[in-house]
Design a protein around this motif. Sequence first.
Motif, PDB file in Angstrom:
ATOM      1  N   GLU A  94       0.805  -1.209   0.039  1.00 37.16           N
ATOM      2  CA  GLU A  94      -0.045  -0.013  -0.105  1.00 37.16           C
ATOM      3  C   GLU A  94       0.906   1.283   0.102  1.00 37.16           C
ATOM      4  O   GLU A  94       1.916   1.134   0.289  1.00 37.16           O
ATOM      5  CB  GLU A  94      -0.750   0.176   1.256  1.00 37.16           C
ATOM      6  CG  GLU A  94      -1.812  -1.175   1.284  1.00 37.16           C
ATOM      7  CD  GLU A  94      -3.207  -0.952   0.404  1.00 37.16           C
ATOM      8  OE1 GLU A  94      -3.214   0.039  -0.216  1.00 37.16           O
ATOM      9  OE2 GLU A  94      -3.904  -1.965   0.608  1.00 37.16           O
ATOM     10  N   ALA A  95       0.165   2.319  -0.602  1.00 37.64           N
ATOM     11  CA  ALA A  95       1.108   3.618  -0.380  1.00 37.64           C
ATOM     12  C   ALA A  95       1.079   4.023   0.930  1.00 37.64           C
ATOM     13  O   ALA A  95      -0.184   4.096   1.627  1.00 37.64           O
ATOM     14  CB  ALA A  95       0.398   4.574  -1.326  1.00 37.64           C
ATOM     15  N   LEU A  97       0.812   6.944   4.128  1.00 40.95           N
ATOM     16  CA  LEU A  97      -0.039   7.910   4.407  1.00 40.95           C
ATOM     17  C   LEU A  97       0.588   9.299   3.874  1.00 40.95           C
ATOM     18  O   LEU A  97      -0.210   9.993   3.543  1.00 40.95           O
ATOM     19  CB  LEU A  97      -0.481   7.917   5.813  1.00 40.95           C
ATOM     20  CG  LEU A  97      -1.464   9.210   6.374  1.00 40.95           C
ATOM     21  CD1 LEU A  97      -2.605   8.915   5.570  1.00 40.95           C
ATOM     22  CD2 LEU A  97      -1.681   8.860   7.842  1.00 40.95           C
ATOM     23  N   LYS A  99       2.547   9.569   1.377  1.00 35.83           N
ATOM     24  CA  LYS A  99       2.459   9.760  -0.036  1.00 35.83           C
ATOM     25  C   LYS A  99       1.110  10.092  -0.575  1.00 35.83           C
ATOM     26  O   LYS A  99       0.664  10.687  -1.329  1.00 35.83           O
ATOM     27  CB  LYS A  99       3.045   8.732  -0.649  1.00 35.83           C
ATOM     28  CG  LYS A  99       4.455   8.255  -0.433  1.00 35.83           C
ATOM     29  CD  LYS A  99       5.385   9.637  -1.002  1.00 35.83           C
ATOM     30  CE  LYS A  99       6.697   9.365  -0.834  1.00 35.83           C
ATOM     31  NZ  LYS A  99       7.545  10.755  -1.301  1.00 35.83           N
ATOM     32  N   GLN A 100       0.051   9.542   0.343  1.00 30.60           N
ATOM     33  CA  GLN A 100      -1.281   9.657  -0.227  1.00 30.60           C
ATOM     34  C   GLN A 100      -1.827  11.143   0.260  1.00 30.60           C
ATOM     35  O   GLN A 100      -2.733  11.845  -0.653  1.00 30.60           O
ATOM     36  CB  GLN A 100      -2.301   8.703   0.658  1.00 30.60           C
ATOM     37  CG  GLN A 100      -2.083   7.281   0.105  1.00 30.60           C
ATOM     38  CD  GLN A 100      -3.326   6.389   1.270  1.00 30.60           C
ATOM     39  OE1 GLN A 100      -4.257   6.685   1.231  1.00 30.60           O
ATOM     40  NE2 GLN A 100      -2.658   5.284   1.723  1.00 30.60           N
ATOM     41  N   CYS A 103      -0.260  13.329  -2.645  1.00 31.86           N
ATOM     42  CA  CYS A 103      -1.231  13.000  -3.855  1.00 31.86           C
ATOM     43  C   CYS A 103      -2.322  13.710  -3.811  1.00 31.86           C
ATOM     44  O   CYS A 103      -2.831  14.448  -4.769  1.00 31.86           O
ATOM     45  CB  CYS A 103      -1.422  11.636  -3.920  1.00 31.86           C
ATOM     46  SG  CYS A 103      -2.440  11.020  -5.470  1.00 31.86           S
ATOM     47  N   ASN A 110      -8.903  10.866  -4.571  1.00 30.29           N
ATOM     48  CA  ASN A 110      -8.387   9.963  -3.198  1.00 30.29           C
ATOM     49  C   ASN A 110      -9.166   8.570  -3.473  1.00 30.29           C
ATOM     50  O   ASN A 110      -8.945   7.866  -2.304  1.00 30.29           O
ATOM     51  CB  ASN A 110      -8.688  10.654  -2.177  1.00 30.29           C
ATOM     52  CG  ASN A 110     -10.277  11.006  -1.676  1.00 30.29           C
ATOM     53  OD1 ASN A 110     -11.253  10.922  -2.606  1.00 30.29           O
ATOM     54  ND2 ASN A 110     -10.424  11.276  -0.398  1.00 30.29           N
ATOM     55  N   CYS A 114      -4.850   7.842  -5.760  1.00 31.48           N
ATOM     56  CA  CYS A 114      -3.824   8.177  -4.708  1.00 31.48           C
ATOM     57  C   CYS A 114      -3.768   6.748  -3.981  1.00 31.48           C
ATOM     58  O   CYS A 114      -3.853   6.705  -2.835  1.00 31.48           O
ATOM     59  CB  CYS A 114      -4.272   9.142  -3.501  1.00 31.48           C
ATOM     60  SG  CYS A 114      -4.411  10.882  -4.414  1.00 31.48           S
ATOM     61  N   PHE A 115      -3.498   5.510  -4.637  1.00 34.69           N
ATOM     62  CA  PHE A 115      -3.297   4.273  -4.253  1.00 34.69           C
ATOM     63  C   PHE A 115      -1.933   3.962  -5.129  1.00 34.69           C
ATOM     64  O   PHE A 115      -1.283   4.673  -6.063  1.00 34.69           O
ATOM     65  CB  PHE A 115      -4.294   3.489  -4.515  1.00 34.69           C
ATOM     66  CG  PHE A 115      -5.475   3.665  -3.784  1.00 34.69           C
ATOM     67  CD1 PHE A 115      -5.966   3.403  -2.484  1.00 34.69           C
ATOM     68  CD2 PHE A 115      -6.485   4.832  -4.443  1.00 34.69           C
ATOM     69  CE1 PHE A 115      -6.778   3.698  -1.860  1.00 34.69           C
ATOM     70  CE2 PHE A 115      -7.697   4.993  -3.806  1.00 34.69           C
ATOM     71  CZ  PHE A 115      -7.758   4.769  -2.525  1.00 34.69           C
ATOM     72  N   ASN A 116      -1.689   2.674  -4.804  1.00 38.70           N
ATOM     73  CA  ASN A 116      -0.427   2.037  -5.315  1.00 38.70           C
ATOM     74  C   ASN A 116      -1.031   0.955  -6.238  1.00 38.70           C
ATOM     75  O   ASN A 116      -1.108   0.087  -5.833  1.00 38.70           O
ATOM     76  CB  ASN A 116       0.542   1.287  -4.609  1.00 38.70           C
ATOM     77  CG  ASN A 116       1.834   0.746  -4.925  1.00 38.70           C
ATOM     78  OD1 ASN A 116       2.446   1.393  -6.279  1.00 38.70           O
ATOM     79  ND2 ASN A 116       2.521  -0.294  -4.421  1.00 38.70           N
ATOM     80  N   TYR A 135       2.261   3.948  -6.525  1.00 38.97           N
ATOM     81  CA  TYR A 135       2.458   4.602  -5.443  1.00 38.97           C
ATOM     82  C   TYR A 135       2.116   5.862  -5.057  1.00 38.97           C
ATOM     83  O   TYR A 135       2.801   6.843  -4.934  1.00 38.97           O
ATOM     84  CB  TYR A 135       4.061   4.443  -4.866  1.00 38.97           C
ATOM     85  CG  TYR A 135       4.352   4.248  -3.618  1.00 38.97           C
ATOM     86  CD1 TYR A 135       4.057   2.796  -2.994  1.00 38.97           C
ATOM     87  CD2 TYR A 135       4.805   5.200  -2.728  1.00 38.97           C
ATOM     88  CE1 TYR A 135       4.330   2.810  -1.690  1.00 38.97           C
ATOM     89  CE2 TYR A 135       4.944   4.919  -1.260  1.00 38.97           C
ATOM     90  CZ  TYR A 135       4.949   3.800  -0.872  1.00 38.97           C
ATOM     91  OH  TYR A 135       4.873   3.521   0.721  1.00 38.97           O
ATOM     92  N   ALA A 136       0.747   6.254  -5.329  1.00 42.03           N
ATOM     93  CA  ALA A 136       0.196   7.576  -5.099  1.00 42.03           C
ATOM     94  C   ALA A 136       0.934   8.659  -5.802  1.00 42.03           C
ATOM     95  O   ALA A 136       1.181   9.683  -5.356  1.00 42.03           O
ATOM     96  CB  ALA A 136       0.147   7.900  -3.631  1.00 42.03           C
TER      97      ALA A 136
END
Length: 837
Positions: A94-95, A97, A99-100, A103, A110, A114-116, A135-136
């Motif tokens: 998971e990306a 927090l 990096k999210q 993003c 979102n 904003c995910f991997n 990766y976001a």
Amino acid sequence: MRRRMTCYLLVLLATATTGYPSRRSAVDLDATPRMTIAYNELSDVRRFRGRALNYTTLLLEDEKGILYVGARGAIFSLNSSNIADGSQREIRWEASLEKQIDCLQKGKNNKTECFNHVRLVQRLNDTHLYACGTYAFHPLCAAIDADRFALPPHLEEGKEKCPYDPARGYTGLIIDGGLYTATRYEFRSLPDIRRNLHQRPLKTEESPMHWLNDAEFVASVLVRESVRSPVGDDDKIYYFFMERAAEESASFDKSQVARVARVARVCKSDLGGKKILQRKWTSFMKARLVCYIPYYEVLKAVHSVDGGSWASTVFYATFTLSAQWRSMEASAVCQYSISELQRAFEGPYMQYQDTTRKWTLYDGEVPSPRPGSCITNRSRQDGYRSSQDLPNDVLEFVKLHPLMFEEVKPARGEPLLVKKNVLYTALAVDRAPALDGQQYDVLFMGTGDGWLHKGVVVGPAVHIVEELQVFGAPQPVESLVISKGQRSVYVGAASGVLQLPLSSCSRYGSCYDCILARDPYCAWDGEGCREVAGAADRTQLTQDVQHGREGCRNGSAQAPPVQKNRTVLRGDDVLLPCEQRSNLARAAWLVNGTVGLAAGRGHFRVGVDGLLVTDTLPEHSGDYGCYGEENGLRSPLAAYALTVLLEPPKERAAPTAPPPPSPDRQASPDMKFVYIAVIAMLGGLCLVLSAALLHVSCLQRRKGRYVLGDPRAPSVELQTVSANCLGGGREEDELSREDGCLQIIPGEAPTAASPARETPLAPPPPPPPLPAEFTNGIAALPSMLRKMNGNSYMLLQQQEEPSPSPLYNTSFAEELSKILEKRKHTQLVDKLDESSV
């Protein structure tokens, strides 16, 4: 709309005059799937879904029995023999927090971006896999130990190997230690084809003109052209993509920017130039890829197959109409040979005109060695052992002339398949041997609404064997992979991964059905339709992929159907059901084995689901047989014995009543006492009931004057039920809400006059079932209404056994009210096998 249709006609006119002739009309090319298999009719399907979404990146290692799946926030390792056996391994990726949040600050979604999203999973070497994810909007890559199946402690920067945007077109291959990828890499950057990892990094040229013009990549294919090459050629990687065109006459509608399909190639051993085109491709060339309607095609998927050598390589590609044709929806499948691609790359070049800002034919001198070609034996003899030894004039020519003049045309100059009202989004091809000694290419084509079409290439066309609804909820099929070892096809989509058998031969119940399917995987063995691959003795098998009509003996073709009886009165209507399993079959009816019935002839209405006989006459009595005619073969499907009566049969005589008792047989004194006691009890019961009724009537007169119990509000306000009213509370609180919401709750409502609930009345008994004689051949309510051919009648899907109450449905009365009115006065026919009065 008129302007758009004018442009469309111009396109078709240009097609006929500029080298794209079609010997067959679009109607002839519009193939119909022979069989339709709904979602609830699928068999031998295995499904996998973890805690992730978007299972779109598939890597099959058939010899190891592993299917790797890249999804959103996870990588899975599945058992390819049964992906649903629960033995999967998982890497959560998971990306973070941080990096999210970053993003989101870039203005990204979102919920989707904003995910991997894992976009690449490839075999790096004997021990490791290589994977990359968005990766976001901060791409990362990782070398994963295949045995441990866990992320390494340190991840690699992926901005030059993976796209930022998960929706951006992307393709990647690892070839001999080098990572060959094509996409938009950096945030808001230009599209590019790059090579990374353990070989010299290379990329496409950006100035003075862009080699790629707003490109969206679809696929990449390695062709080992160095193997047994007579000229000492190099291996090549072919890239398929869409981009904005700048050729002359690229668009008939000048108000629209034309996007065209392209194929580009680079040499695997390219090292770039020494002074010019440093760290840039010196072998990059691209050509136009055409299929059916020039200038309005969108490339969606590409797959290649070969017959054991690279020289036999063919490419299959699916196209759809561009968004400019919103009123139309169609897909096409075209086939291209490797020789056709080579012809285009060995032809004349195009040059860019600054004055017109268009690409036109270059008719000047071409330097030597030929620009854009790989290093061959002849080049080495001339002293050019690598691309860094090439002269400057050759590199300058490559820099300014990346586009070829010749277009890559499909085999026979036309598509193999055109399918209306379908969008093909994914493609996989398997080459299967048949009993006639030929190899047939079997195409699996995923659609944008969750279906899978299976077709076989026979000559210049595709015969679609079947269409399968592989997902209950409509969603695009994103990826397809075929396993020869497991004889399966794997389907990747947003909601999960599916494993389907390459064929379901047992679905064909007769020799005719098995032969007409024209499935290279299936053949008739005298008793059933079997898999060719699993047959011990192929000499006893029957198959006809080429023509689909030969090989069945009359005795073994199909067992005759059981004859059913139908009996009606003169002037009534009767329906004789006959369902065709094949979409390509035509219903044919024979009376007494000889006389054929035509649609719309007299009292007969022939439809796709049966025969309707209206206003029956005595001469309509006889034996009726329904046959399915397909590809010159006729197979029996249903048989009926119809009897038309002139008048209802006479009723049976009523049974005689027993004689009255003789006067001498008088009741005994004991029986008289019993009679008197029963009469007394009944009289008492009547008095009690009368008193109860009187009490209830008194209570009704007093209703509204006053109410016993707690005082109530003098007025009642009805409010709209909102989401707050429907919130989940405890069940015991549902009846006593104080928020003023009006709710309708199943059950008995308490009355204000009495604290105790009255006993609810028993529901009325259901109406008695009607006998089968009244169904007139319609034993059950319709589950499907289909138009009759050439008339206004509607045929109905039927069952053989009558339901408990087949005529108590209002929709049925609406559909056939006229017919039912005729039968209200009819009487039952006694002792008939299956009457229809």
